[in-house]
Design an enzyme around this catalytic site. Structure first.
Site, PDB file in Angstrom:
ATOM      1  N   CYS A   1       0.426  -1.129  -1.583  1.00 51.46           N
ATOM      2  CA  CYS A   1      -1.023  -1.937  -1.662  1.00 51.46           C
ATOM      3  C   CYS A   1      -1.225  -2.267  -2.994  1.00 51.46           C
ATOM      4  O   CYS A   1      -1.333  -3.296  -3.662  1.00 51.46           O
ATOM      5  CB  CYS A   1      -1.973  -1.446  -1.039  1.00 51.46           C
ATOM      6  SG  CYS A   1      -1.816  -1.249   0.755  1.00 51.46           S
ATOM      7  N   HIS A   2      -1.293  -1.007  -4.043  1.00 45.34           N
ATOM      8  CA  HIS A   2      -1.779  -0.967  -5.359  1.00 45.34           C
ATOM      9  C   HIS A   2      -0.588  -0.133  -6.198  1.00 45.34           C
ATOM     10  O   HIS A   2      -1.236  -0.074  -7.332  1.00 45.34           O
ATOM     11  CB  HIS A   2      -3.204  -0.842  -5.435  1.00 45.34           C
ATOM     12  CG  HIS A   2      -4.002  -1.598  -4.658  1.00 45.34           C
ATOM     13  ND1 HIS A   2      -4.688  -1.185  -3.450  1.00 45.34           N
ATOM     14  CD2 HIS A   2      -4.376  -2.823  -4.897  1.00 45.34           C
ATOM     15  CE1 HIS A   2      -5.201  -2.178  -2.684  1.00 45.34           C
ATOM     16  NE2 HIS A   2      -5.241  -3.205  -3.563  1.00 45.34           N
ATOM     17  N   GLY A   3       0.279   0.116  -5.691  1.00 46.31           N
ATOM     18  CA  GLY A   3       1.121   0.792  -6.526  1.00 46.31           C
ATOM     19  C   GLY A   3       0.971   2.152  -6.866  1.00 46.31           C
ATOM     20  O   GLY A   3       1.056   2.393  -8.154  1.00 46.31           O
TER      21      GLY A   3
END
Lengths: 260, 186, 430
Positions: B150-152
């Site tokens: 999703c956001h690394g």
């Protein structure tokens, strides 16, 4: 004073009439003999279950009844209540295979039963149950003690009420057995209990009567597992209410004393 | 009615006291009854026995090979169970705490003597996505653990946050080994 | 009768000036003038109110765990009984509460019959009461379907089929009620919706009932109007104390059932899951519907032969249904069927005897309703049904015309206070 008595008499009569009218409701229209009342540890206001008896009853259910009868409302975890240890129940549960999650390929899997599973049913569905039993459907036993007039007395009577030969003049249906206490006296279930048909761990002699009594107690527990808590709480609640009502009566008398 | 009550008050002071005591105690007892009645209603809304029965679950881990990971469901949450290889354990152990965003030793994240087994709630501590890394084919991130797409966020082989926006390490649920091959979560 | 009290608490005064709830409560529960001679039979109105609240509270909570789907309804009830904290208590309180509600309301209605409480100017009060009764019957009927046992299913089947007697549209109405061709999931869903709604309708009707009551105040055992302030006492503390004591006694009775004989009033067959392919040996409603059930089944099958004239529209089944509904509708006409100058049976020597006969008749009807409609039972049922209507439609009007009533006391206070007791002694003699 007489008026008060008249009122009390009237109220009692009303209640009596009301309860009598109900008793007649619950009498099913059958020609079967009413089951003789037995002594149960759980009858009466203070009655409690006999844990050893429940465990014996569960053994009879597991080894005899469960071959044909389900008990769908009872879960393995409920059995803690009849005094079995969690590990003992886990060991019993693990003997049964139940359907697990489908595997990665979507194929059905099986896993050993766990505490949170229902007691497994002997048949996959009603049709299989009928076809295995000559067309008769063995009823689920979880609520049998509540759904039959006479409850535990009836279960005990039914299990011990078989006659080897029907009395003269009674024509029996194909594959039917004569039972004194069953409606219309013809029951599809063959006499399920045999002398020493199970072996009790506590050394109790497993007579037919003993097994019937134990399994009837177990089924009563299965139908009303809340019974002990209910009675215990009921006694406290009623005692409290009697005291409170007595106080309220005194208050009412004091309040009204100005007027009388 | 006013006149009746005044006569009572003047004439029978003691009775008046008794009445007050009786009335007060009756009200107290009655109010206690009402208050106690509330409990069954409140408790009725608490999790029921069948829900609680699933609150702690046991899983058989005897078939897992080193390097293998499985995901099980507990309280409707994914639980990552990974049997770590010796290399993964070593890697997790040698990271200095100062390199960590949420400093925690690997030993604090596993059961004593059970270094192989890592049991975690598989929910990214950033915004609740499920990190990848369980399957052999998954990207395991820069630190060989898990990677949240999703956001690394990158997690290491101990499930600790190493890079990315997630603030905390992957959470460890309450669990215990009931024997060598069974883990009880909850 | 008294002016609004001066509220000392400033917050109370502030609110009361804008929305006079405190004044309203004061007038209707505190200084509300109530006849000083009400006996314990007047407790049952407030008892009914308390039971209604208990039923709504337990019902709301049961709904949190109940699942109105034919595949899950029975099991969800068993789950409530076994796994939900105090679920058994909630359900037994609710099920027995329904019985208690009917018991209390029946006593309340028979009290009204005895003391002539339905008479002018309280006709509307009586009507609203009857509407409450009808709403109760509907609520109890749909509610009994919810556990989805054998009696639930077959009770719902039999009763909804009653509507098939409606000429021309019968079958269409039944299908519309059921949402299908038989009692099934749509039926269960809508019955649950109605079972949730109707109690609040009853609650609203109760407010109207109280409003109507407070216009002309309570009737009383003497049946004479309130004339002076001396005839009344404030509701609080006199009747609050009396009602509280009565409530205590009632709760002991109610809880004795709920805790120690919770299934005594129910039918064992309802612990068998509903099976659309097997009808129970006999279908019996809950005890509170038995008298009506007896009336429903009282019409002979050879009814057509007897009447000969209207055989097409009115079959035995139709006639039974008509009679059953008529047995309640006729109660709406009671204020005009009874035109006696005197309200209370205390001063009506003949009516008093017939009243007890009527009560006995209703109990006999209940007993008949509990038994299979065969042989003597059927004959008794017919006689009892006949008497039910004869009493209301023939005896009541005749009595009001020909009965010689006893002299009424001048007023309530004259009859019940020491000063007045000597002159009313003869009237009280009954």
């Amino acid at each position: 004073m007489t008026r008060t008595f008249k009122r009390i008499a009237l109220a009692t009569a009303l209640l009596a009439a009301f309860s009598v009218s109900d008793v007649s409701t619950s009498r099913a229209a059958s020609k079967a003999t009413p089951p003789p009342p037995q002594d149960w540890s759980f009858s009466g206001v203070f009655g409690t279950f006999d844990r050893a008896q429940l465990q014996r009853g569960y053994l009879v259910y597991r080894e005899v009844c469960a071959a044909c009868h389900s008990m769908k409302q009872v879960y393995f975890r409920h059995l803690v209540d009849i005094g079995l240890s969690e590990n003992a129940i886990k060991a019993i549960a693990a003997e049964f295979e139940v359907a697990g999650e489908p595997d990665e390929d979507g194929e059905p899997t099986e896993r050993p039963a766990q505490l949170f599973d229902r007691l497994p049913s002997p048949y996959a569905n009603d049709n299989e149950a009928r076809s295995a039993n000559n067309g008769a459907l063995p009823p689920d036993l979880s609520l049998i003690a509540k759904s039959r007039v006479g409850g535990s007395d009836y279960i005990h009577a039914l299990l011990t009420g078989y006659l080897e030969k029907a009395p003269a003049g009674v024509t029996m249906g194909e594959g039917m057995n004569y039972n004194t206490y069953f409606a219309a006296n013809q029951i599809a279930m063959a006499p399920p209990l045999a002398e020493d048909g199970v072996e009790y761990e506590d050394g109790t002699k497993a007579s037919v009567d003993q097994q019937a009594r134990d399994v009837a107690a177990f089924m009563t527990w299965a139908a009303e597992p809340e019974m002990e808590e209910r009675k215990r709480m009921g006694i406290k609640v009623l005692l409290f209410l009697i005291i409170l009502t007595a106080m309220l009566y005194a208050v009412k008398r004091r309040v009204w004393s100005d007027l009388h | 009615m006013a006149d009746t009550s005044t006569t009572t008050a003047e004439g029978h002071e003691h009775e008046e006291d008794r009445r007050d005591f009786l009335l007060t105690s009756t009200i107290v007892v009655g109010a206690a009854g009402v208050a106690l009645t509330a409990w069954p209603f409140i408790d009725f809304m608490n999790p029921s026995a069948d829900v609680l029965a699933l609150a702690s679950l046991e899983f058989d881990i005897s078939t897992m090979e080193p390097g293998q990971a499985i995901t099980v469901t507990w309280r409707n949450k994914p639980i990552f169970i990974r049997r770590r290889t010796a290399a993964e354990i070593d890697e997790a152990k040698k990271v200095p705490l100062s390199d960590l965003k949420d400093p925690q030793a690997d030993a604090d994240r596993v059961k004593e003597g059970k270094d192989e087994w890592l049991v975690m709630i598989g929910i990214c501590t950033h915004l609740g996505c499920i990190p990848a890394g369980q399957k052999v084919t998954d990207s395991k991130g820069e630190f060989g653990g898990w990677f949240c797409p999703c956001h690394g966020s990158h997690y290491d082989t101990s499930g600790r946050i190493r890079k990315g926006p997630a603030p905390r390490n992957l959470e460890i649920p309450p669990y215990a080994f009931t024997n060598d091959t069974t883990v009880r979560i909850g | 009768m008294s002016a609004a009290p001066e509220w000392k608490n400033p917050v109370v005064r502030w609110i009361d000036h804008r929305l006079p709830v405190f004044t309203f409560t004061h007038h209707s529960l505190i200084d509300y003038p109530t006849p000083r001679n009400l006996n314990y039979w007047w407790n049952f109105g407030s008892l009914a109110g308390v039971v209604l609240v208990i039923l709504i509270a337990t019902g709301l909570f049961l709904a949190m765990h109940y699942n109105p789907n034919v595949d899950y309804a029975f099991d969800s009830v068993e789950r409530i009984m076994r796994d939900v904290n105090y679920g058994w208590l909630m359900r037994y309180m609710h099920a027995n509460g329904a019985s208690m509600f009917f018991l209390v309301v029946y006593i309340h209605m028979f009290r009204a019959l005895y003391y002539g409480s339905y008479r002018a100017p309280r006709e509307v009060l009586w009507f609203i009461g009857l509407f409450i009764f009808l709403a109760m019957m509907a609520t109890a009927f749909v509610g009994y379907t919810l556990p989805w046992g054998q009696m639930s299913f077959w009770g719902a089947t039999v009763i909804t089929n009653l509507f098939s007697v409606v000429p021309f549209f019968g079958d269409a109405i039944v299908q519309w009620l059921l949402g299908g061709f038989a009692v099934d999931n749509p039926t269960l869903n809508r019955f649950f919706a109605f079972h949730f709604l109707l109690p609040f309708v009853i609650f609203g009707l109760v407010f109207l009932h109280l409003w109507a009551l407070h216009v002309h105040k309570s009737n009383n055992p003497l049946g004479v109007d309130i004339k002076t302030d001396g005839d009344t006492i404030p509701f609080h503390p006199y009747y609050t104390a009396k009602d509280a004591f009565g409530l205590g006694v009632f709760l002991i009775f109610y809880f004795a059932f709920a805790f120690f004989a919770p299934n005594y009033l129910g039918h064992p067959d309802n612990y068998i899951p509903a099976n659309p392919l097997v009808t129970p040996p006999e279908i019996v409603p809950e005890w509170y519907f038995l008298p009506f059930y007896a009336i429903l089944r009282a019409v002979p099958d050879n009814f057509i032969d007897i009447w000969g004239i209207l055989p097409i529209l009115v079959t035995a089944k139709t006639a039974g249904v008509i009679l059953m509904f008529a047995s309640i509708i006729v109660l709406f006409f009671l204020p005009w069927l009874d035109r006696s100058p005197v309200r209370s049976a205390r001063f009506r020597p003949i009516y008093k005897q017939l009243y007890w006969l009527f009560l006995a008749d209703c109990i006999v009807l209940g007993w008949v309703g509990a038994n299979p409609p065969e042989g003597t039972m059927l004959v008794i049922g017919r006689i009892a049904t006949l008497y039910y209507f004869v009493h209301l439609l023939v005896f009541m009007p005749l009595l009001s015309r020909y009965e010689k009533t006893r002299p009424l006391p001048d007023s309530i206070s004259a009859a019940v206070t020491p000063q007045g007791s000597s002159q009313s002694a003869q009237a009280q003699g009954a």
